[in-house]
Design a protein around this motif. Structure first.
Motif, PDB file in Angstrom:
ATOM      1  N   GLY A 116       0.784  -1.229   0.000  1.00  0.00           N
ATOM      2  CA  GLY A 116       0.000   0.000   0.000  1.00  0.00           C
ATOM      3  C   GLY A 116       0.811   1.272   0.000  1.00  0.00           C
ATOM      4  N   LYS A 117       2.151   1.163  -0.160  1.00  0.00           N
ATOM      5  CA  LYS A 117       3.012   2.353  -0.108  1.00  0.00           C
ATOM      6  C   LYS A 117       2.702   3.328  -1.242  1.00  0.00           C
ATOM      7  N   THR A 118       2.756   2.826  -2.481  1.00  0.00           N
ATOM      8  CA  THR A 118       2.554   3.709  -3.629  1.00  0.00           C
ATOM      9  C   THR A 118       1.135   4.252  -3.664  1.00  0.00           C
ATOM     10  N   THR A 119       0.152   3.435  -3.319  1.00  0.00           N
ATOM     11  CA  THR A 119      -1.234   3.919  -3.285  1.00  0.00           C
ATOM     12  C   THR A 119      -1.386   5.052  -2.280  1.00  0.00           C
ATOM     13  N   THR A 120      -0.782   4.900  -1.118  1.00  0.00           N
ATOM     14  CA  THR A 120      -0.843   5.960  -0.099  1.00  0.00           C
ATOM     15  C   THR A 120      -0.210   7.246  -0.627  1.00  0.00           C
ATOM     16  N   ILE A 121       0.964   7.122  -1.244  1.00  0.00           N
ATOM     17  CA  ILE A 121       1.649   8.292  -1.802  1.00  0.00           C
ATOM     18  C   ILE A 121       0.772   8.971  -2.848  1.00  0.00           C
ATOM     19  N   GLU A 122       0.154   8.195  -3.717  1.00  0.00           N
ATOM     20  CA  GLU A 122      -0.661   8.770  -4.793  1.00  0.00           C
ATOM     21  C   GLU A 122      -1.889   9.488  -4.259  1.00  0.00           C
ATOM     22  N   VAL A 123      -2.467   8.987  -3.179  1.00  0.00           N
ATOM     23  CA  VAL A 123      -3.587   9.693  -2.548  1.00  0.00           C
ATOM     24  C   VAL A 123      -3.107  11.021  -1.976  1.00  0.00           C
ATOM     25  N   LEU A 124      -1.951  11.010  -1.324  1.00  0.00           N
ATOM     26  CA  LEU A 124      -1.413  12.233  -0.727  1.00  0.00           C
ATOM     27  C   LEU A 124      -1.038  13.260  -1.803  1.00  0.00           C
ATOM     28  N   GLU A 125      -0.640  12.781  -2.973  1.00  0.00           N
ATOM     29  CA  GLU A 125      -0.294  13.676  -4.076  1.00  0.00           C
ATOM     30  C   GLU A 125      -1.522  14.232  -4.778  1.00  0.00           C
ATOM     31  N   GLY A 126      -2.674  13.634  -4.516  1.00  0.00           N
ATOM     32  CA  GLY A 126      -3.896  14.084  -5.169  1.00  0.00           C
ATOM     33  C   GLY A 126      -4.119  13.507  -6.541  1.00  0.00           C
ATOM     34  N   VAL A 127      -3.395  12.438  -6.896  1.00  0.00           N
ATOM     35  CA  VAL A 127      -3.574  11.828  -8.214  1.00  0.00           C
ATOM     36  C   VAL A 127      -4.446  10.574  -8.148  1.00  0.00           C
ATOM     37  N   ARG A 128      -4.814  10.154  -6.935  1.00  0.00           N
ATOM     38  CA  ARG A 128      -5.699   9.010  -6.788  1.00  0.00           C
ATOM     39  C   ARG A 128      -6.731   9.312  -5.709  1.00  0.00           C
ATOM     40  N   ARG A 129      -7.998   8.993  -6.003  1.00  0.00           N
ATOM     41  CA  ARG A 129      -9.092   9.246  -5.067  1.00  0.00           C
ATOM     42  C   ARG A 129      -9.132   8.187  -3.987  1.00  0.00           C
ATOM     43  N   ARG A 130      -9.400   8.602  -2.782  1.00  0.00           N
ATOM     44  CA  ARG A 130      -9.530   7.651  -1.675  1.00  0.00           C
ATOM     45  C   ARG A 130     -10.989   7.232  -1.519  1.00  0.00           C
ATOM     46  N   ARG A 154      11.903  23.862  -5.941  1.00  0.00           N
ATOM     47  CA  ARG A 154      12.107  24.145  -4.514  1.00  0.00           C
ATOM     48  C   ARG A 154      10.807  23.918  -3.721  1.00  0.00           C
ATOM     49  N   PRO A 155      10.234  22.727  -3.812  1.00  0.00           N
ATOM     50  CA  PRO A 155       8.943  22.472  -3.145  1.00  0.00           C
ATOM     51  C   PRO A 155       9.067  22.450  -1.627  1.00  0.00           C
ATOM     52  N   GLU A 156       7.944  22.731  -0.967  1.00  0.00           N
ATOM     53  CA  GLU A 156       7.885  22.622   0.493  1.00  0.00           C
ATOM     54  C   GLU A 156       7.862  21.163   0.931  1.00  0.00           C
ATOM     55  N   LEU A 157       7.271  20.326   0.088  1.00  0.00           N
ATOM     56  CA  LEU A 157       7.097  18.905   0.398  1.00  0.00           C
ATOM     57  C   LEU A 157       7.443  18.102  -0.843  1.00  0.00           C
ATOM     58  N   VAL A 158       8.284  17.069  -0.680  1.00  0.00           N
ATOM     59  CA  VAL A 158       8.679  16.214  -1.795  1.00  0.00           C
ATOM     60  C   VAL A 158       8.256  14.780  -1.519  1.00  0.00           C
ATOM     61  N   PHE A 159       7.587  14.178  -2.500  1.00  0.00           N
ATOM     62  CA  PHE A 159       7.231  12.764  -2.440  1.00  0.00           C
ATOM     63  C   PHE A 159       8.227  11.997  -3.315  1.00  0.00           C
ATOM     64  N   LEU A 160       8.943  11.074  -2.719  1.00  0.00           N
ATOM     65  CA  LEU A 160       9.950  10.283  -3.421  1.00  0.00           C
ATOM     66  C   LEU A 160       9.548   8.813  -3.342  1.00  0.00           C
ATOM     67  N   ASP A 161       8.998   8.291  -4.437  1.00  0.00           N
ATOM     68  CA  ASP A 161       8.520   6.911  -4.457  1.00  0.00           C
ATOM     69  C   ASP A 161       9.595   6.014  -5.056  1.00  0.00           C
ATOM     70  N   GLU A 162      10.330   5.313  -4.181  1.00  0.00           N
ATOM     71  CA  GLU A 162      11.435   4.438  -4.569  1.00  0.00           C
ATOM     72  C   GLU A 162      12.377   5.154  -5.539  1.00  0.00           C
ATOM     73  N   PRO A 163      12.911   6.304  -5.142  1.00  0.00           N
ATOM     74  CA  PRO A 163      13.669   7.150  -6.069  1.00  0.00           C
ATOM     75  C   PRO A 163      14.995   6.578  -6.524  1.00  0.00           C
ATOM     76  N   THR A 164      15.607   5.669  -5.754  1.00  0.00           N
ATOM     77  CA  THR A 164      16.943   5.193  -6.131  1.00  0.00           C
ATOM     78  C   THR A 164      16.920   3.821  -6.795  1.00  0.00           C
ATOM     79  N   THR A 165      15.729   3.338  -7.143  1.00  0.00           N
ATOM     80  CA  THR A 165      15.645   2.066  -7.866  1.00  0.00           C
ATOM     81  C   THR A 165      16.415   2.169  -9.179  1.00  0.00           C
TER      82      THR A 165
END
Length: 300
Positions: free
Chosen positions: A57-71, A163-174
């Protein structure tokens, strides 16, 4: 199941409330709850890492927080707004590094960064970004010719460009090599030093331990535990394993009082105790036990 939530220290919030506040988040696919009543707070200026197996549920949670997926349920507030209804001004305050492939395949790396810089009021300089993600020598290479790891580096550069206030990094170093990962770590430390809030998902436990103020282990759509990396699984870490050779065979005892076991062993041995070791669970051991415990409870 009972989850453990460790609140962030109050001095991180700056009196403005948390950057992220989630209560009872639910997301279903085909009637199955992928995220099932998740609660989470991330303080302003904090680096928070979400750990968990694939499908947790990691990516789904991130996407909801980003506003790209409806909860499907629960309350979510990110930078003071509900991501589901937030507008363009709110979106300009966040940076996103997702797992998807980027656009601008026909542009060079430098051209892509210069192009997207026009969308930000105060973008980071292109040369600075190229250095930060280790792409200095690839500035003239077309994006479509980059390797998978190099594309990940470019995605990170684009995610922090404004220069965002908040950054979402979903498995950025894969897909990144060890050198690129270390460069990325320095970039995250620089963001933190500037007061940026970072929410990171990763499969690399050393990455979480190196970067995060707190980590949360998500399994089965809920947080099994939240704590600073060194304190995660405090109950599990109390138990040590004392191991030694006896009669040519390996023996071991798991105990919260290893000193007492050692005294008995030393008293019974006229010289040294062969093969003697004393170990406590590390972050990886704790993580695996937390995930295994959550999974077993789901199956009951």
């Amino acid at each position: 199941m009972t989850t453990t939530e460790t609140a962030p220290p109050p001095d991180w919030t700056g009196g403005a409330g948390p950057a992220i506040s989630v209560r009872g988040l639910v997301k279903r696919y085909g009637g199955r709850a992928v995220v099932d009543g998740l609660d989470l707070d991330v303080a302003r200026g904090e680096c928070f890492a979400l750990l968990g197996p694939n499908g947790a549920g990691k990516t789904t949670t991130i996407e909801v927080l980003e506003g790209v997926r409806r909860r499907d349920g629960g309350d979510v507030v990110v930078l003071g707004e509900d991501p589901a209804s937030a507008g363009r001004t709110w979106r300009a305050r966040i940076g996103v590094v997702s797992q998807g492939e980027g656009a601008a395949q026909a542009l060079t790396v430098r051209e892509a960064l210069d192009h997207f810089a026009a969308h930000h009021a105060d973008p980071r300089p292109t040369a600075e970004l190229l250095t930060a993600v280790g792409l200095e020598e690839k500035g003239g290479t077309r994006v479509g010719r980059l390797s998978g790891g190099q594309r990940r580096r470019l995605a990170v550069a684009l995610g922090v460009q404004g220069r965002p206030e908040l950054v979402f990094l979903d498995e950025p170093t894969t897909g990144m090599d060890p050198v690129a990962r270390r460069q990325f770590w320095e970039l995250v430390r620089g963001l933190r030093a500037d007061g940026t809030t970072v929410l990171l998902t990763t499969h690399y436990l050393d990455e979480a331990a190196e970067l995060a103020d707190r980590v949360g282990v998500i399994s089965g759509g809920v947080l099994a535990e939240v704590a600073p990396p060194a304190e995660l699984g405090a109950r599990l870490r109390r138990e040590a394993t004392v191991s030694w050779l006896e009669g040519g065979r390996r023996r071991e005892v798991r105990t919260e009082s290893p000193a007492a076991v050692l005294r008995d062993l030393l008293a019974a041995s006229p010289r040294e105790v062969p093969g003697l070791t004393v170990t406590r669970p590390g972050l990886e051991d704790v993580y695996l036990q937390l995930v295994a415990t959550t999974t077993s409870e789901e199956l009951r």
